[in-house]
Design an enzyme around this catalytic site. Sequence first.
Site: not given
Length: 290
Positions: A111, A130, A2-3
């Site tokens: 997650h 992650r 995500p930017e």
Amino acid sequence: MPELPEVEGLVRSLKPIVTGKTILSVDVSETIIASKANGKEAILKGLDVESFRKALQHMTIESIERRSKYIYFHLMKNQLPYLLVSHLGMSGAWFYVRGLHEILEDKFKRHTHVILHLVGGDMLVYADIRRFGELRFLKNEEDHPPLLLMAPEPFDQNALDHYLGMSMLSKYENKAIKEFIMDGHVVSGCGNIYATEALFRMRIHPGRKVKRISKERKIQLFNEIVIVLLDSIEQGGSSISDYRKINGDSGNMQNRLQMYGKKKCPICNRQTLQQTIGGRTSTYCGTCQR
Ligand SMILES: [Zn+2]
């Protein structure tokens, strides 16, 4: 990953639903608990799990804002302000739901790492596949000095002058332009996708040294970065890899990218090239970008 535009989109969608909400209790995943017990710092930085849970309990979310690629939750308890800083890392996401079953994608549902139970029964859930994301509970920005070193917001008045000033410093002038613009001390929130696009639009080779670009071209490049970022915010961000908006939709920016992830140059139709610059893969056209 995500930017800035994706984080902006997330903050805009969270703002109307979380502002004014009070946190009743906090759940932290077994994965984080085990990591902290082993002296590691998966996601939760600084505080131990119990202190984190206690600290957030009964906090009211006063406001939420984006700063570079961080999300700042401004909190208040007993009339004292606090700050919860979230960075999404490679694959972090926030969900606002009534229950975990409302998270439709299995990979996120499996997650979930932090659940903020809100008064009224809704949940604000942080999921991270992650686990490169970060959550930091602070009194204020000064509590974590690296936050103070971030370049101004690219849309702020002083951002261009800041970037030009940095480009004159000896530690930057011999750097590749792509590494330079992706440095968070130089430009806030210009990640790989947007750096690649801005350089292509300017026909500048990503490996070109900063000092070999004229001031005028540097200014144009900065303006191009701002345009690409604003365009992407407008489009709801890019859904490359694991980014999702709060309601599970993905953005549309990926359809407008001209160079990032492309096999062929849209101008000359030649095969694009790849080079590692500043540790990141850079895609460019060897003919059109000089
Ligand atoms: Zn080309």
